[in-house]
Scaffold this motif. Structure first.
Motif, PDB file in Angstrom:
ATOM      1  N   MET A  77       0.920  -1.169   0.100  1.00 53.30           N
ATOM      2  CA  MET A  77      -0.031   0.067   0.165  1.00 53.30           C
ATOM      3  C   MET A  77       0.866   1.149  -0.037  1.00 53.30           C
ATOM      4  O   MET A  77       0.693   2.203  -0.897  1.00 53.30           O
ATOM      5  CB  MET A  77      -0.775   0.000   1.209  1.00 53.30           C
ATOM      6  N   LEU A  78       1.911   1.122   0.766  1.00 58.21           N
ATOM      7  CA  LEU A  78       2.611   2.248   1.221  1.00 58.21           C
ATOM      8  C   LEU A  78       3.640   2.607  -0.162  1.00 58.21           C
ATOM      9  O   LEU A  78       3.529   3.619  -0.550  1.00 58.21           O
ATOM     10  CB  LEU A  78       3.682   2.260   2.193  1.00 58.21           C
ATOM     11  N   LEU A  79       4.287   1.568  -0.815  1.00 56.63           N
ATOM     12  CA  LEU A  79       4.770   1.638  -1.873  1.00 56.63           C
ATOM     13  C   LEU A  79       4.251   2.181  -2.984  1.00 56.63           C
ATOM     14  O   LEU A  79       4.845   2.589  -4.303  1.00 56.63           O
ATOM     15  CB  LEU A  79       5.578   0.194  -2.289  1.00 56.63           C
ATOM     16  N   GLY A  80       3.051   2.011  -3.260  1.00 57.52           N
ATOM     17  CA  GLY A  80       2.088   2.481  -4.278  1.00 57.52           C
ATOM     18  C   GLY A  80       1.735   3.986  -4.304  1.00 57.52           C
ATOM     19  O   GLY A  80       0.992   4.306  -5.208  1.00 57.52           O
ATOM     20  N   ILE A  84       6.207   9.923  -0.710  1.00 59.02           N
ATOM     21  CA  ILE A  84       6.437   9.236   0.601  1.00 59.02           C
ATOM     22  C   ILE A  84       7.807   9.315   1.061  1.00 59.02           C
ATOM     23  O   ILE A  84       8.987   9.250  -0.021  1.00 59.02           O
ATOM     24  CB  ILE A  84       6.252   7.459   0.255  1.00 59.02           C
ATOM     25  N   ASP A  85       8.262   9.580   2.135  1.00 59.08           N
ATOM     26  CA  ASP A  85       9.652   9.550   2.695  1.00 59.08           C
ATOM     27  C   ASP A  85      10.584   8.630   2.144  1.00 59.08           C
ATOM     28  O   ASP A  85      10.010   7.174   2.274  1.00 59.08           O
ATOM     29  CB  ASP A  85       9.907   9.606   4.308  1.00 59.08           C
ATOM     30  N   PRO A  86      11.664   8.648   1.628  1.00 58.70           N
ATOM     31  CA  PRO A  86      12.486   7.572   1.086  1.00 58.70           C
ATOM     32  C   PRO A  86      12.921   6.723   2.053  1.00 58.70           C
ATOM     33  O   PRO A  86      13.228   5.446   1.821  1.00 58.70           O
ATOM     34  CB  PRO A  86      13.855   8.463   0.413  1.00 58.70           C
ATOM     35  N   GLU A  87      13.044   7.035   3.310  1.00 58.45           N
ATOM     36  CA  GLU A  87      13.517   6.043   4.462  1.00 58.45           C
ATOM     37  C   GLU A  87      12.396   5.368   4.758  1.00 58.45           C
ATOM     38  O   GLU A  87      12.749   4.041   4.933  1.00 58.45           O
ATOM     39  CB  GLU A  87      13.989   7.097   5.674  1.00 58.45           C
ATOM     40  N   VAL A  88      11.396   5.647   4.519  1.00 61.54           N
ATOM     41  CA  VAL A  88      10.079   4.768   5.022  1.00 61.54           C
ATOM     42  C   VAL A  88       9.789   3.713   3.798  1.00 61.54           C
ATOM     43  O   VAL A  88       9.682   2.747   4.101  1.00 61.54           O
ATOM     44  CB  VAL A  88       8.603   5.548   5.090  1.00 61.54           C
ATOM     45  N   ILE A  89      10.104   4.181   2.496  1.00 59.69           N
ATOM     46  CA  ILE A  89      10.057   3.366   1.434  1.00 59.69           C
ATOM     47  C   ILE A  89      11.111   2.102   1.448  1.00 59.69           C
ATOM     48  O   ILE A  89      10.634   1.215   1.282  1.00 59.69           O
ATOM     49  CB  ILE A  89      10.240   4.146   0.118  1.00 59.69           C
ATOM     50  N   SER A  90      12.316   2.422   1.800  1.00 61.22           N
ATOM     51  CA  SER A  90      13.397   1.730   1.958  1.00 61.22           C
ATOM     52  C   SER A  90      12.926   0.634   3.075  1.00 61.22           C
ATOM     53  O   SER A  90      13.287  -0.668   2.972  1.00 61.22           O
ATOM     54  CB  SER A  90      14.473   2.437   2.391  1.00 61.22           C
ATOM     55  N   GLY A 169       0.921  11.095   1.360  1.00 61.91           N
ATOM     56  CA  GLY A 169       2.185  11.829   1.519  1.00 61.91           C
ATOM     57  C   GLY A 169       2.743  11.519   3.107  1.00 61.91           C
ATOM     58  O   GLY A 169       2.825  10.317   3.607  1.00 61.91           O
ATOM     59  N   ALA A 170       2.990  12.611   3.816  1.00 65.46           N
ATOM     60  CA  ALA A 170       3.481  12.475   5.233  1.00 65.46           C
ATOM     61  C   ALA A 170       2.530  11.753   6.037  1.00 65.46           C
ATOM     62  O   ALA A 170       3.080  11.096   7.078  1.00 65.46           O
ATOM     63  CB  ALA A 170       4.009  13.762   5.518  1.00 65.46           C
ATOM     64  N   PHE A 176       1.689   4.498   8.472  1.00 68.11           N
ATOM     65  CA  PHE A 176       2.317   3.120   8.429  1.00 68.11           C
ATOM     66  C   PHE A 176       3.250   2.773   9.524  1.00 68.11           C
ATOM     67  O   PHE A 176       3.534   1.808   9.868  1.00 68.11           O
ATOM     68  CB  PHE A 176       3.217   3.127   7.001  1.00 68.11           C
ATOM     69  N   LEU A 177       4.131   3.752   9.755  1.00 67.14           N
ATOM     70  CA  LEU A 177       5.309   3.715  10.905  1.00 67.14           C
ATOM     71  C   LEU A 177       4.579   3.154  12.203  1.00 67.14           C
ATOM     72  O   LEU A 177       4.796   2.300  13.042  1.00 67.14           O
ATOM     73  CB  LEU A 177       6.215   4.768  10.987  1.00 67.14           C
ATOM     74  N   THR A 178       3.548   3.927  12.421  1.00 61.12           N
ATOM     75  CA  THR A 178       2.759   3.749  13.598  1.00 61.12           C
ATOM     76  C   THR A 178       2.134   2.304  13.790  1.00 61.12           C
ATOM     77  O   THR A 178       2.184   1.545  14.757  1.00 61.12           O
ATOM     78  CB  THR A 178       1.540   4.662  13.874  1.00 61.12           C
ATOM     79  N   GLN A 179       1.412   2.032  12.701  1.00 59.01           N
ATOM     80  CA  GLN A 179       0.687   0.722  12.393  1.00 59.01           C
ATOM     81  C   GLN A 179       1.776  -0.378  12.474  1.00 59.01           C
ATOM     82  O   GLN A 179       1.535  -1.492  13.158  1.00 59.01           O
ATOM     83  CB  GLN A 179      -0.255   0.561  11.289  1.00 59.01           C
TER      84      GLN A 179
END
Length: 227
Positions: A77-80, A84-90, A169-170, A176-179
Motif C-alpha cells: 500500500m505504502l509503496l504504491g 513518501i519519505d525515501p527512508e520509509v520506502i526503504s 504523503g507525510a 504506516f510507521l505507527t501501525q
C-alpha cells in the motif's frame, strides 16, 4: 608296541585340534561380543536425523504466515503512493524482502508436517469472554477482517487498513510507521512464544531472528516518528 604309540600320537593330535578349535571359537565369540554394541548405536543417529516438531511449532507457523502477509500488504500500500519519505520506502522494501521468504519457508514446514496453512475455526467450546486471537482465525487475508484492530497480536483491522490505503504523503508515512510498530510488537510476542515452547530447530531459529530483526526495525521506525 608300535601300534600303541601310533594310537597315543593320534589321540594327542586330536586333543590339540580340539583345543585350537575351542580357542578359535572363543576368539570369534569375543569379537562378536565387542562388535555387537555398534548396531544399537545407529538408532540414536537415525532418530536425530528426523527433526521433531510440536503443537507450538504448528501454531507459530499458522499464525505468523497471515501476520507476515498483512505486513507485506501494508508495505505494498505504502509503496504504491506518491511523495513518501525515501527512508520509509526503504523500510517497506526491507520488510517485504525479509518476510516473503519466511512465509514460503513456513508454508513448506506446514506441508511437511501435514498441517493446514490456517488453524481450524473457533468452536462453541471456547470460554465466554475469551476472544480468539486474530492469528488463530481462519483465512489468509487477515487485513480484511473487521474489528481486529490492535487486539490480535498487532493485526490491523479493516478500518486500520482502509485508513492506510486512503492516507497520502507525510500522513501515510506516519500512519504506516505507527501501525507497523504495533504489528511488529505482536510478531515479537508470537515469536517469543515459539522460542519458549517450540521444538522444531529451524522454527525456533526463525523466531529468534524475528525478535532481533523486528525489534531493530521498531527502534528505527520510532526514531523516524520522533524526527
Amino acid at each position: 608296541m608300535q601300534h600303541k604309540r601310533y594310537r597315543t600320537g593320534f589321540a594327542a593330535m586330536a586333543a590339540a585340534a580340539l583345543f585350537v578349535s575351542a580357542c578359535s571359537n572363543a576368539t570369534t565369540d569375543s569379537q562378536s561380543s565387542t562388535s555387537s554394541p555398534a548396531a544399537p548405536s545407529a538408532s540414536p543417529s537415525a532418530a536425530s536425523s528426523d527433526a521433531t516438531h510440536n503443537d507450538a511449532d504448528v501454531t507459530f507457523a499458522q499464525g505468523m504466515i497471515p501476520h507476515h502477509q498483512q505486513a507485506i500488504e501494508m508495505s505494498d500500500m505504502l509503496l504504491g503512493k506518491q511523495s513518501i519519505d525515501p527512508e520509509v520506502i526503504s523500510l517497506a522494501d526491507e520488510i517485504k524482502n525479509a518476510q516473503g521468504p519466511e512465509i514460503e519457508q513456513m508454508q513448506g514446514w506446514l506441508q511437511e508436517w501435514g498441517a493446514s496453512s490456517s488453524p481450524a475455526p473457533a468452536t462453541s467450546t471456547a470460554m465466554p469472554g475469551h476472544d480468539m486471537p486474530a492469528h488463530q482465525m481462519p483465512g489468509r487475508d487477515m487485513g480484511k477482517m473487521p474489528g481486529m484492530g490492535g487486539s490480535g497480536h498487532g493485526m490491523m483491522s479493516e478500518a486500520d487498513m482502509a485508513a492506510l490505503q486512503n492516507a497520502q504523503g507525510a500522513e501515510a508515512s506516519r500512519l504506516f510507521l505507527t501501525q507497523m510498530i504495533a504489528h511488529h510488537k505482536g510478531a515479537i510476542m508470537m515469536a517469543q512464544q515459539e522460542i519458549d515452547n517450540g521444538q522444531f530447530p529451524a522454527a525456533v531459529e526463525m523466531a529468534r531472528n524475528i525478535v532481533s530483526s523486528q525489534q531493530a526495525e521498531i527502534d528505527t521506525m520510532q526514531g523516524m516518528l520522533d524526527k
